[in-house]
Design a protein around this motif. Structure first.
Motif, PDB file in Angstrom:
ATOM      1  N   GLU A   4       0.860  -1.184   0.000  1.00  0.00           N
ATOM      2  CA  GLU A   4       0.000   0.000   0.000  1.00  0.00           C
ATOM      3  C   GLU A   4       0.893   1.228   0.000  1.00  0.00           C
ATOM      4  O   GLU A   4       1.925   1.260   0.674  1.00  0.00           O
ATOM      5  N   VAL A   5       0.484   2.215  -0.775  1.00  0.00           N
ATOM      6  CA  VAL A   5       1.229   3.463  -0.874  1.00  0.00           C
ATOM      7  C   VAL A   5       0.328   4.586  -0.374  1.00  0.00           C
ATOM      8  O   VAL A   5      -0.815   4.708  -0.811  1.00  0.00           O
ATOM      9  N   PHE A   6       0.867   5.378   0.549  1.00  0.00           N
ATOM     10  CA  PHE A   6       0.103   6.456   1.163  1.00  0.00           C
ATOM     11  C   PHE A   6       0.743   7.805   0.861  1.00  0.00           C
ATOM     12  O   PHE A   6       1.969   7.931   0.869  1.00  0.00           O
ATOM     13  N   LYS A   7      -0.098   8.784   0.619  1.00  0.00           N
ATOM     14  CA  LYS A   7       0.326  10.178   0.487  1.00  0.00           C
ATOM     15  C   LYS A   7       0.284  10.786   1.882  1.00  0.00           C
ATOM     16  O   LYS A   7      -0.717  10.627   2.593  1.00  0.00           O
ATOM     17  N   ASP A  14      13.528  12.841  10.544  1.00  0.00           N
ATOM     18  CA  ASP A  14      13.460  12.345  11.927  1.00  0.00           C
ATOM     19  C   ASP A  14      12.030  11.987  12.307  1.00  0.00           C
ATOM     20  O   ASP A  14      11.802  11.011  13.028  1.00  0.00           O
ATOM     21  N   VAL A  15      11.069  12.739  11.813  1.00  0.00           N
ATOM     22  CA  VAL A  15       9.659  12.419  12.060  1.00  0.00           C
ATOM     23  C   VAL A  15       9.297  11.114  11.346  1.00  0.00           C
ATOM     24  O   VAL A  15       8.623  10.250  11.906  1.00  0.00           O
ATOM     25  N   ALA A  16       9.751  10.965  10.121  1.00  0.00           N
ATOM     26  CA  ALA A  16       9.501   9.736   9.364  1.00  0.00           C
ATOM     27  C   ALA A  16      10.060   8.531  10.112  1.00  0.00           C
ATOM     28  O   ALA A  16       9.410   7.477  10.182  1.00  0.00           O
ATOM     29  N   ILE A  32       8.405  -1.137   5.959  1.00  0.00           N
ATOM     30  CA  ILE A  32       7.820   0.202   5.991  1.00  0.00           C
ATOM     31  C   ILE A  32       8.910   1.223   5.696  1.00  0.00           C
ATOM     32  O   ILE A  32       9.992   1.170   6.290  1.00  0.00           O
ATOM     33  N   ASN A  33       8.630   2.139   4.759  1.00  0.00           N
ATOM     34  CA  ASN A  33       9.599   3.191   4.485  1.00  0.00           C
ATOM     35  C   ASN A  33       8.916   4.416   3.902  1.00  0.00           C
ATOM     36  O   ASN A  33       7.781   4.359   3.437  1.00  0.00           O
ATOM     37  N   PHE A  34       9.625   5.521   3.969  1.00  0.00           N
ATOM     38  CA  PHE A  34       9.170   6.791   3.414  1.00  0.00           C
ATOM     39  C   PHE A  34      10.016   7.165   2.215  1.00  0.00           C
ATOM     40  O   PHE A  34      11.197   6.834   2.151  1.00  0.00           O
ATOM     41  N   ASP A  35       9.412   7.878   1.285  1.00  0.00           N
ATOM     42  CA  ASP A  35      10.135   8.560   0.205  1.00  0.00           C
ATOM     43  C   ASP A  35       9.766  10.031   0.323  1.00  0.00           C
ATOM     44  O   ASP A  35       8.787  10.492  -0.262  1.00  0.00           O
ATOM     45  N   LEU A  36      10.554  10.766   1.107  1.00  0.00           N
ATOM     46  CA  LEU A  36      10.264  12.175   1.343  1.00  0.00           C
ATOM     47  C   LEU A  36      10.675  13.053   0.169  1.00  0.00           C
ATOM     48  O   LEU A  36      10.307  14.224   0.115  1.00  0.00           O
ATOM     49  N   ASP A  40       4.568  13.676  -3.029  1.00  0.00           N
ATOM     50  CA  ASP A  40       3.480  13.204  -2.172  1.00  0.00           C
ATOM     51  C   ASP A  40       3.968  12.678  -0.830  1.00  0.00           C
ATOM     52  O   ASP A  40       3.183  12.154  -0.048  1.00  0.00           O
ATOM     53  N   ARG A  41       5.268  12.808  -0.545  1.00  0.00           N
ATOM     54  CA  ARG A  41       5.837  12.353   0.740  1.00  0.00           C
ATOM     55  C   ARG A  41       5.351  10.934   1.057  1.00  0.00           C
ATOM     56  O   ARG A  41       4.669  10.670   2.033  1.00  0.00           O
ATOM     57  N   ILE A  42       5.722  10.015   0.184  1.00  0.00           N
ATOM     58  CA  ILE A  42       5.195   8.653   0.164  1.00  0.00           C
ATOM     59  C   ILE A  42       5.574   7.837   1.399  1.00  0.00           C
ATOM     60  O   ILE A  42       6.727   7.821   1.808  1.00  0.00           O
ATOM     61  N   LEU A  43       4.580   7.162   1.948  1.00  0.00           N
ATOM     62  CA  LEU A  43       4.781   6.115   2.944  1.00  0.00           C
ATOM     63  C   LEU A  43       4.399   4.815   2.257  1.00  0.00           C
ATOM     64  O   LEU A  43       3.294   4.676   1.735  1.00  0.00           O
ATOM     65  N   ARG A  44       5.335   3.859   2.237  1.00  0.00           N
ATOM     66  CA  ARG A  44       5.091   2.580   1.567  1.00  0.00           C
ATOM     67  C   ARG A  44       5.111   1.471   2.624  1.00  0.00           C
ATOM     68  O   ARG A  44       6.049   1.388   3.422  1.00  0.00           O
ATOM     69  N   VAL A  45       4.080   0.643   2.599  1.00  0.00           N
ATOM     70  CA  VAL A  45       3.970  -0.464   3.547  1.00  0.00           C
ATOM     71  C   VAL A  45       3.769  -1.747   2.748  1.00  0.00           C
ATOM     72  O   VAL A  45       2.856  -1.841   1.936  1.00  0.00           O
ATOM     73  N   ALA A  46       4.656  -2.716   2.991  1.00  0.00           N
ATOM     74  CA  ALA A  46       4.542  -4.020   2.340  1.00  0.00           C
ATOM     75  C   ALA A  46       4.385  -5.071   3.429  1.00  0.00           C
ATOM     76  O   ALA A  46       5.180  -5.120   4.376  1.00  0.00           O
TER      77      ALA A  46
END
Length: 72
Positions: A4-7, A14-16, A32-36, A40-46
């Motif tokens: 799932e990819v979240f905006k 540090d917040v991420a 779980i990781n972020f692409d800041l 869209d400052r992506i949060l990706r959860v697999a």
């Protein structure tokens, strides 16, 4: 495995990191990781199973917006 990819509106690394740690405690088998760098400052959860509402709720409780990024 599902992904799932979240905006989000998370901007600081540090917040991420804090968010990833919080989510990892609740979902230890997830990746779980972020692409800041993404606009869209992506949060990706697999994971095998993903509770979308829980993820949105956790970010909301921390004061951040989070929504599923649609494919369209």
């Amino acid at each position: 495995m599902m992904v799932e990819v979240f905006k989000t509106n998370v901007q600081a690394a540090d917040v991420a990191d804090v968010i990833v740690q919080s989510l990892s405690k609740l979902c230890p088998a997830s990746e779980i990781n972020f692409d800041l760098e993404d606009c869209d400052r992506i949060l990706r959860v697999a994971s095998v199973e993903i509770n979308i509402q829980l993820i949105i709720s956790i970010l909301s409780d921390l004061g951040y917006c989070c929504e599923v990024l649609s494919d369209t």
